[in-house]
Design a protein around this motif. Structure first.
Motif, short mmCIF file in Angstrom:
data_model
loop_
_atom_site.label_atom_id
_atom_site.label_comp_id
_atom_site.label_asym_id
_atom_site.label_seq_id
_atom_site.Cartn_x
_atom_site.Cartn_y
_atom_site.Cartn_z
N UNK A 183 -2.16 -5.92 4.44
CA UNK A 183 -2.16 -4.69 3.85
C UNK A 183 -0.86 -4.52 3.12
N UNK A 184 0.23 -4.88 3.73
CA UNK A 184 1.58 -4.52 3.14
C UNK A 184 1.94 -5.38 2.05
N UNK A 185 1.22 -6.60 2.07
CA UNK A 185 1.31 -7.45 0.79
C UNK A 185 0.77 -6.93 -0.26
N UNK A 186 -0.55 -6.66 -0.11
CA UNK A 186 -1.61 -5.94 -1.17
C UNK A 186 -0.96 -4.81 -1.54
N UNK A 187 -0.16 -3.89 -0.89
CA UNK A 187 0.38 -2.63 -1.51
C UNK A 187 1.63 -2.88 -2.26
N UNK A 188 2.59 -3.89 -1.72
CA UNK A 188 3.67 -4.50 -2.35
C UNK A 188 3.41 -4.99 -3.83
N UNK A 189 2.22 -5.82 -3.86
CA UNK A 189 1.86 -6.52 -4.95
C UNK A 189 1.46 -5.41 -6.04
N UNK A 190 0.72 -4.61 -5.60
CA UNK A 190 0.11 -3.64 -6.68
C UNK A 190 1.40 -2.62 -7.17
N UNK A 191 2.16 -2.34 -6.26
CA UNK A 191 3.36 -1.51 -6.53
C UNK A 191 4.45 -2.24 -7.64
N UNK A 192 4.48 -3.53 -7.37
CA UNK A 192 5.17 -4.27 -8.36
C UNK A 192 4.48 -4.42 -9.72
N UNK A 193 3.24 -4.73 -9.51
CA UNK A 193 2.58 -4.81 -10.85
C UNK A 193 2.55 -3.75 -11.50
N UNK A 194 2.34 -2.34 -11.13
CA UNK A 194 2.43 -1.13 -11.80
C UNK A 194 3.75 -0.59 -12.18
#
Length: 99
Positions: free
Chosen positions: A84-95
């Motif tokens: 979950x932390x990887x998914x959240x970090x990836x989404x924040x980095x993408x946006x």
């Protein structure tokens, strides 16, 4: 000291240490400035806190199957929080950061 007293003291110390790490992770969530440091604080402190709580509960269980279930829950939480932390970090980095 008898074995039960030593196990009880170990349980109390480990659970209190685990609660401290849970509290430290919660404070990090509230105090750190950006999403990445907040995720780091939560995943590291909460996983260590849960590990200490499980370690403290192990001397109190009555069967091997219960101990295995506790350890399995801890490993599943480790896997879930990392994912979950990887998914959240990836989404924040993408946006990108919001102004």
């Amino acid at each position: 000291m008898t074995t039960n007293v030593v196990a009880d003291i170990f349980t109390i110390v480990a659970i209190c240490a685990g609660a401290f790490f849970f509290l430290a992770g919660s404070v990090g969530l509230l105090r750190f400035p950006d999403t990445f440091t907040r995720l780091h604080a939560l995943t590291k402190a909460d996983n260590l806190g849960l590990g200490l709580v499980v370690l403290g509960l192990l001397p109190q269980v009555d069967s091997l199957s219960t101990a295995c279930k506790l350890v399995l829950v801890w490993f599943l939480v480790l896997l879930g929080s990392a994912t979950v932390s990887q998914l959240i970090a990836r989404a924040v980095r993408r946006e990108g950061p919001k102004p």
